[in-house]
Design a protein around this motif. Structure first.
Motif, mmCIF file in Angstrom:
data_model
loop_
_atom_site.group_PDB
_atom_site.id
_atom_site.type_symbol
_atom_site.label_atom_id
_atom_site.label_comp_id
_atom_site.label_asym_id
_atom_site.label_seq_id
_atom_site.Cartn_x
_atom_site.Cartn_y
_atom_site.Cartn_z
ATOM 1 N N ARG A 314 -23.929 40.148 20.546
ATOM 2 C CA ARG A 314 -25.386 40.100 20.355
ATOM 3 C C ARG A 314 -26.090 41.105 21.243
ATOM 4 N NH1 ARG A 314 -24.941 34.354 20.181
ATOM 5 N NH2 ARG A 314 -25.724 34.162 22.300
ATOM 6 N N GLU A 315 -25.689 41.107 22.492
ATOM 7 C CA GLU A 315 -26.304 41.993 23.484
ATOM 8 C C GLU A 315 -25.983 43.463 23.135
ATOM 9 O OE1 GLU A 315 -24.873 40.510 27.407
ATOM 10 O OE2 GLU A 315 -23.897 42.487 27.374
ATOM 11 N N GLY A 316 -24.746 43.728 22.767
ATOM 12 C CA GLY A 316 -24.320 45.099 22.452
ATOM 13 C C GLY A 316 -25.023 45.635 21.213
ATOM 14 N N VAL A 317 -25.165 44.805 20.187
ATOM 15 C CA VAL A 317 -25.836 45.250 18.948
ATOM 16 C C VAL A 317 -27.309 45.537 19.237
ATOM 17 C CG1 VAL A 317 -26.639 44.489 16.669
ATOM 18 C CG2 VAL A 317 -24.245 44.146 17.318
ATOM 19 N N ALA A 318 -27.931 44.634 20.021
ATOM 20 C CA ALA A 318 -29.355 44.817 20.326
ATOM 21 C C ALA A 318 -29.592 46.122 21.085
ATOM 22 C CB ALA A 318 -29.860 43.620 21.125
ATOM 23 N N ALA A 319 -28.574 46.591 21.795
ATOM 24 C CA ALA A 319 -28.727 47.826 22.585
ATOM 25 C C ALA A 319 -28.501 49.088 21.747
ATOM 26 C CB ALA A 319 -27.758 47.792 23.759
ATOM 27 N N ILE A 320 -28.062 48.949 20.510
ATOM 28 C CA ILE A 320 -27.845 50.126 19.656
ATOM 29 C C ILE A 320 -29.178 50.470 18.972
ATOM 30 C CG2 ILE A 320 -26.602 51.041 17.626
ATOM 31 C CD1 ILE A 320 -24.295 49.092 18.370
ATOM 32 N N GLY A 321 -29.595 51.692 19.139
ATOM 33 C CA GLY A 321 -30.901 52.114 18.620
ATOM 34 C C GLY A 321 -31.031 51.840 17.123
ATOM 35 N N GLY A 322 -32.141 51.213 16.746
ATOM 36 C CA GLY A 322 -32.421 50.996 15.317
ATOM 37 C C GLY A 322 -31.880 49.685 14.784
ATOM 38 N N LEU A 323 -31.022 48.997 15.536
ATOM 39 C CA LEU A 323 -30.473 47.723 15.036
ATOM 40 C C LEU A 323 -31.154 46.555 15.734
ATOM 41 C CD1 LEU A 323 -26.617 48.412 14.920
ATOM 42 C CD2 LEU A 323 -28.376 48.971 13.226
ATOM 43 N N ARG A 324 -31.293 45.441 14.990
ATOM 44 C CA ARG A 324 -31.808 44.231 15.649
ATOM 45 C C ARG A 324 -31.114 43.004 15.088
ATOM 46 N NH1 ARG A 324 -36.023 42.026 12.227
ATOM 47 N NH2 ARG A 324 -36.444 43.726 10.791
ATOM 48 N N VAL A 325 -30.799 42.082 16.022
ATOM 49 C CA VAL A 325 -30.127 40.830 15.650
ATOM 50 C C VAL A 325 -31.167 39.912 15.020
ATOM 51 C CG1 VAL A 325 -28.925 38.800 16.581
ATOM 52 C CG2 VAL A 325 -28.409 41.090 17.477
ATOM 53 N N LEU A 326 -30.771 39.222 13.959
ATOM 54 C CA LEU A 326 -31.693 38.303 13.286
ATOM 55 C C LEU A 326 -31.649 36.924 13.949
ATOM 56 C CD1 LEU A 326 -31.007 39.284 9.560
ATOM 57 C CD2 LEU A 326 -33.093 39.723 10.872
ATOM 58 N N GLY A 327 -32.796 36.453 14.403
ATOM 59 C CA GLY A 327 -32.883 35.130 15.014
ATOM 60 C C GLY A 327 -32.125 35.070 16.329
ATOM 61 N N GLU A 328 -31.942 33.836 16.795
ATOM 62 C CA GLU A 328 -31.177 33.633 18.039
ATOM 63 C C GLU A 328 -30.040 32.681 17.737
ATOM 64 O OE1 GLU A 328 -33.689 32.440 21.250
ATOM 65 O OE2 GLU A 328 -35.028 34.147 20.948
ATOM 66 N N PRO A 329 -28.936 33.211 17.213
ATOM 67 C CA PRO A 329 -27.845 32.333 16.785
ATOM 68 C C PRO A 329 -27.206 31.575 17.943
ATOM 69 C CG PRO A 329 -27.204 34.659 16.648
ATOM 70 C CD PRO A 329 -28.654 34.629 16.968
ATOM 71 N N GLU A 330 -27.082 30.242 17.765
ATOM 72 C CA GLU A 330 -26.415 29.430 18.796
ATOM 73 C C GLU A 330 -24.905 29.464 18.602
ATOM 74 O OE1 GLU A 330 -28.647 28.222 16.677
ATOM 75 O OE2 GLU A 330 -30.187 27.074 17.743
ATOM 76 N N SER A 331 -24.486 29.801 17.391
ATOM 77 C CA SER A 331 -23.072 29.711 17.061
ATOM 78 C C SER A 331 -22.424 31.075 17.296
ATOM 79 C CB SER A 331 -22.933 29.324 15.598
ATOM 80 O OG SER A 331 -23.476 30.355 14.807
ATOM 81 N N SER A 332 -21.302 31.320 16.639
ATOM 82 C CA SER A 332 -20.656 32.617 16.830
ATOM 83 C C SER A 332 -20.760 33.470 15.577
ATOM 84 C CB SER A 332 -19.207 32.427 17.266
ATOM 85 O OG SER A 332 -18.453 31.944 16.200
ATOM 86 N N LEU A 333 -21.802 33.241 14.787
ATOM 87 C CA LEU A 333 -22.079 34.091 13.631
ATOM 88 C C LEU A 333 -23.263 34.965 14.020
ATOM 89 C CD1 LEU A 333 -22.005 31.359 10.829
ATOM 90 C CD2 LEU A 333 -20.084 32.565 11.842
ATOM 91 N N VAL A 334 -23.132 36.260 13.818
ATOM 92 C CA VAL A 334 -24.188 37.176 14.247
ATOM 93 C C VAL A 334 -24.574 38.071 13.070
ATOM 94 C CG1 VAL A 334 -24.763 39.057 15.838
ATOM 95 C CG2 VAL A 334 -23.276 37.190 16.607
#
Ligand SMILES: Cc1ncc(COP(=O)(O)O)c(C=O)c1O
Length: 472
Positions: A314-334
């Motif tokens: 989650r943290e790594g994807v959010a740090a890639i320019g132009g990408l954003r994680v959807l919602g705040e998943p509690e589980s291990s699906l991202v």
């Protein structure tokens, strides 16, 4: 397919199977982030395989003929009940069958004046639509919160009518891996005297271990007041071979409403706990062995590594320019999306680099995105996965969005599919560069972009035709 005149030996057959599987995605190793669940512990999968084969020829059709089936099922269902708040259950072939049985039980235990109805958030799995389709139940789909993607308990409550037999919450929902507010939804259902099913197909055998490993997981199981049934797939985060799920009912009478018996013919008596009648006990043996081979310690350790990998991802994807994680998943699906990059092109780029990242179409205001299921094996390769996502995103940015031939979407939208035979459909696909008989690494961005531009009923019609064409 030809039936050979003379029988062939097993060695030759296995060689041929290996050849047939050459273009398949690998089921182990963590580079395929959907469909398969890998502990990263080959000895566990080996134990399951051997148990599966040992039980392969046993038919669960008649529990009096094969008492091993009853004992094994009691143990497996008992383990799931211990983890998920009790109840009595049934071992089924998968999430869809567990859900089918929960819907049947609700329909048959709560007769209503009109056609039975079921309230489901739009993020609920299509298995509910399938169950409704097979069982003559009407689906009332309600929107989810556009930011958190969690079901809105008030919207669920408002949709309940006198003919509602079941209300659904997911723990978590697959598309964004977020938890619906189970307590609020179950309370609303219970206040109206309606049953409530929690779809924990993907989360049931995961969330308790994540919680024990330190994650904040809200209550979601049969211990929640008003929850009357729950489904939990062992062939997902239980890491069992496919064909393994459990549906639990809070009340034994509800489980009886899921069963079927027939004495209305002159043959053997039929008593079925599941949709299938004759059925191999292989998956039950495989699930039993996986639970035994991993044990509490094994699952807790997998929970720890899965949690660490999901957080890093989650943290790594959010740090890639132009990408954003959807919602705040509690589980291990991202799931992640982009406003600047075509995520379908990104998925194709990742596939070229040897990784399968699952594309999801836009729906109900939720943008098209990429879905990753983090499993036990992910942590060891999470940095490599992030590198591939970053490289694929850069390549997709460079390539730009999938280019659709002018008028293609309109053409498909208005196509009279009934008037088109399978061969003509295949030709149409070929004309836009899609070889439906091809194998290997298909470029899917154009197909996904076309589907994405169509309404759901059109997508469904095209997908059914696609299936018909590939099976010839
Ligand atoms: C939340 C949820 N429910 C139901 C299902 C259906 O499970 P199956 O494919 O085993 O039928 C899935 C599958 O991914 C799921 O994620």
């Amino acid at each position: 397919m030809n039936l050979p005149d003379k029988g062939r030996d097993a060695g030759e057959l296995l060689t041929e199977i290996a050849r047939l599987k050459e273009a398949d995605l690998p089921v182990r190793g963590g580079r395929v982030t959907a469909y398969v669940y890998d502990t990263g512990r080959p000895e566990v999968h080996e134990a399951a395989t051997r148990a599966y084969v040992e039980m392969l020829e046993v038919n669960t059709l008649d529990p009096t003929a094969f008492p091993s089936v009853v004992e094994m099922e009691r143990q497996v269902v008992g383990a799931v009940a211990d983890l998920l708040g009790g109840g009595t259950g049934i071992f089924t072939s998968g999430g869809t069958e567990s859900i089918m049985l929960a819907v049947k039980a609700a329909r048959d235990s709560r007769p209503v004046a009109g056609r039975p109805r079921m309230v489901v958030p739009v993020t609920a799995h299509p298995a509910f639509h399938k169950a409704a389709h097979y069982l003559g139940v009407v689906v009332d789909a309600v929107p989810v919160d556009p930011v958190t993607f969690r079901a809105d308990a008030a919207a669920v409550e408002d949709a309940i009518t006198g003919d509602t037999v079941l209300v659904v919450a997911s723990a978590p929902s697959y598309p964004q891996g977020v938890m619906d507010p189970v307590e609020a939804i179950a309370a609303a259902a219970s206040a109206r005297g309606v049953l409530c099913h929690v779809d924990a197909c993907v989360g049931g055998w995961l969330l308790p271990w994540l919680r024990e490993a330190g994650a904040e997981i809200p209550p979601f199981d049969l211990s929640v007041r008003g929850v009357t049934s729950i489904s939990c797939d062992l062939h997902k985060f239980g890491y069992s071979p496919k064909g393994a799920s459990v549906v639990l009912f809070a009340d034994p009478a509800l489980r009886r409403a899921a069963y079927f018996a027939s004495a209305s013919w002159p043959g053997y008596t039929v008593i079925n706990a599941t949709v299938q009648s004759s059925k191999s006990a292989g998956p039950l043996g495989g699930a039993w062995a996986t639970l035994q081979a991993l044990g509490r310690e094994g699952y807790l350790e997998l929970g720890r590594t899965t949690l660490a990998a999901a957080r890093r991802l989650r943290e790594g994807v959010a740090a890639i320019g132009g990408l954003r994680v959807l919602g705040e998943p509690e589980s291990s699906l991202v799931a992640f999306t982009s406003d600047e990059i075509d995520v379908f092109v990104l998925s194709d780029e990742a596939r070229r680099r040897g990784w399968f990242l699952q594309p999801q179409l836009s729906y109900a205001g939720i943008p098209a995105n990429i879905h990753i299921t983090v499993t036990g094996v992910t942590l060891g390769g999470v940095e490599a996965m992030l590198e591939v996502i970053a490289e694929s995103a850069a390549a997709a940015r460079e390539r730009g969005p999938a280019e659709l031939p002018e008028g293609l979407v309109e053409l498909v939208a208005e196509l009279d599919l009934e008037a088109l035979d399978d061969a003509a459909f295949g030709e149409l696909a070929a004309s836009v560069g899609v070889d439906l008989n091809g194998s290997g690494q298909p470029e899917m961005a154009v197909v996904n972009a076309v589907l994405d531009a169509l309404p759901a009923d059109r997508r469904e019609a095209v997908l059914i035709r696609f299936l018909s064409v590939i099976y010839g």
